[in-house]
Write a protein that holds these residues in place. Structure first.
Motif, mmCIF file in Angstrom:
data_model
loop_
_atom_site.group_PDB
_atom_site.id
_atom_site.type_symbol
_atom_site.label_atom_id
_atom_site.label_comp_id
_atom_site.label_asym_id
_atom_site.label_seq_id
_atom_site.Cartn_x
_atom_site.Cartn_y
_atom_site.Cartn_z
ATOM 1 N N LEU A 144 31.959 -58.545 6.575
ATOM 2 C CA LEU A 144 32.176 -59.318 7.199
ATOM 3 C C LEU A 144 33.553 -59.328 7.684
ATOM 4 O O LEU A 144 34.229 -59.837 8.846
ATOM 5 N N ALA B 29 29.356 -60.736 19.056
ATOM 6 C CA ALA B 29 28.999 -61.754 17.982
ATOM 7 C C ALA B 29 27.464 -61.901 17.868
ATOM 8 O O ALA B 29 26.926 -61.905 16.642
ATOM 9 N N VAL B 30 26.827 -61.858 18.722
ATOM 10 C CA VAL B 30 25.291 -61.863 18.838
ATOM 11 C C VAL B 30 24.667 -60.445 18.230
ATOM 12 O O VAL B 30 23.681 -60.543 17.431
ATOM 13 N N SER C 168 25.301 -60.305 14.480
ATOM 14 C CA SER C 168 24.433 -61.214 13.935
ATOM 15 C C SER C 168 23.231 -60.599 13.808
ATOM 16 O O SER C 168 22.454 -60.690 12.666
ATOM 17 N N SER D 183 21.603 -59.682 10.095
ATOM 18 C CA SER D 183 20.339 -60.175 9.780
ATOM 19 C C SER D 183 19.430 -58.985 9.375
ATOM 20 O O SER D 183 18.790 -59.344 8.314
#
Length: 463
Positions: A7, A26-27, A30, A34
């Protein structure tokens, strides 16, 4: 990987982007995070099994009675002063530590160095692997080392070298042969092991002051087994960039930035040394047709009568040729294992390193498995429970690892290699070095020994 450090890397990458790119990135991050978390959830059953195995093993008495039917464990044997510098030692059934063992025990030993992106990993994670090896008669040491950000890679390499010295010093004390110690590493651990051996090579060859003069250890393990390892940091960074995980990974930071990639890449160090010692002045950049890059790295686009040229990324400085011909000849035989389903460290990174070792005159065997992913090499192990049962079988990489440790390299036919020790006026070599290991001939028996039978798909990493 370390979630906190991942992170931190993601945050630093986003801060450098303009607003629109920041949203897109960012997408993407993410989704990747995940996927990583989902992959971690899938490993929970294995984690429970490893934890249960580790804490169920009886302690070995020091000194004390033997356990005739059980693997016993000595925890936290210190090999260096660092907080994490400890080894767990798994003793095969029947080892009585009240006895004094001689040099003729014949028991093999193995020292394992874990992976974890140079920033995570604990020795208890590998209890199923270590227990099964011990059940098969191997004295097993599972080491820890200092991790990023508390330590950088050069310190980790030094600690692996110190752990190897400890294992070779103490193998006989715990009932194994000091000359039958195998060094094993997985992923980042394989990288650290390879670097530790390259660091030790000049000492073993007599090019640098050794142990007798108060310096470092000159001894080499019987063999090195690298599982799904990273051997060219620069090229692996490009692969991580293509996956979108380069900044999530702690590799770049643990190496001290990209400026340190070449000097900490075993593949590049060997490439430079072999190329220059063979009097080849021409260098090749990664250029030309796009498909040439990977072909060059796995040896499909070079002259077969000379070494594979060093391939450096544009703008990258080549690694310093710190190894001499004599140094490279001091390296032990190497087995490199990789899986076709591995998307973390692709199989061809081990294939390239195998070619670099071959060009350096080092006996090397490349083993590739169709059904193995990145974790199979360490999570595919199961301990035996009572009499042999069909479910006690292991995936092919695990079976091969056991066989290599127990049999040693002397029973294996290695492919021919150009020797750095014999050069003609054109810089071309012979196979003289490998002939010392019985791999110089091409008799029907050796051809048969080198030919692998058709591989049956394994079940992958058991839960």
């Amino acid at each position: 990987m370390s979630v906190a450090e991942g992170l931190k890397g993601a945050r630093a990458e986003l801060e450098q982007l303009p607003a629109l790119q920041k949203i897109r990135k960012a997408v993407q991050l993410s989704v990747i995070i995940s996927q990583e978390l989902f992959g971690s959830l899938l490993q929970i059953p294995y984690g429970f099994r490893a934890f249960r195995t580790y804490h169920s093993l009886p302690k070995a008495a020091l000194p004390g009675a033997s356990k005739e039917d059980a693997v016993t464990l000595i925890r936290d044997l210190r090999y260096a002063s660092g907080e994490r510098c400890v080894i767990d030692l798994y003793l095969p059934p029947g080892k009585d530590l009240s006895k004094t063992f001689d040099d003729d025990t014949g028991t093999p030993a193995a020292l394992f160095c874990h992976g974890g992106v140079w920033s995570t990993g604990s020795k208890w994670h590998y209890a199923p692997m270590a227990k099964r090896m011990a059940q098969e008669g191997v004295l097993v040491g599972v080491m820890q080392y200092s991790l990023y950000p508390q330590a950088m890679v050069p310190r980790m390499v030094d600690e692996v070298g110190a752990a190897l010295t400890w294992m070779m010093d103490n193998a006989q004390r715990y009932g194994a042969s000091s000359d039958r110690v195998s060094l094993l590493g997985h992923s980042a651990g394989a990288h650290l092991c390879a670097m530790a051996l390259l660091q030790r090579a000049p000492i073993a060859a007599g090019s640098k002051e050794g142990r007798a003069g108060g310096g470092e250890d000159a001894r080499m393990p019987q063999q090195f087994i690298g599982m799904a390892g990273v051997y060219d940091v620069s090229q692996h960074y490009l692969y991580e960039e293509a996956r979108g995980v380069a900044k999530l990974s702690t590799m770049e930071r643990a190496m001290g930035g990209s400026a340190g990639f070449a000097a900490l890449s075993p593949s590049q160090l060997l490439a430079e040394a072999a190329w220059r010692h063979r009097q080849h002045a021409e260098r090749r950049q990664l250029e030309g047709l796009r498909g040439e890059r990977l072909s060059q790295r796995i040896g499909l686009d070079h002259d077969l009568d000379g070494p594979l040229p060093p391939v450096t990324a544009p703008g990258e400085s080549p690694a310093a040729p710190v190894l001499s011909q004599k140094d490279m000849a001091a390296l032990p035989p190497v087995f490199l294992l990789s899986g076709m389903k591995d998307t973390v460290v692709p199989w061809y990174e081990s294939a390239e390193f195998a070619l670099r070792l071959r060009d350096a005159g080092v006996p090397v065997k490349k083993l590739t498995y169709k059904a193995a992913d990145h974790g199979t090499f360490v999570t595919g192990w199961r301990a035996k429970n009572g009499p042999a049962r069909p479910e006690d079988g292991l995936p092919d990489p695990c079976e091969d690892t056991l066989e290599i440790i127990k049999r040693g390299h002397s029973s294996v036919a290695f492919p021919r290699s150009l020797s750095v020790g014999t050069l003609d006026s054109a810089g071309k070599g012979s196979a003289s070095l490998l002939e010392e290991f019985g791999a110089g001939a091409d008799s029907p028996e050796q051809i048969k020994a080198c030919t692998d039978p058709p591989e049956e798909p394994s079940a992958g990493a058991p839960a």
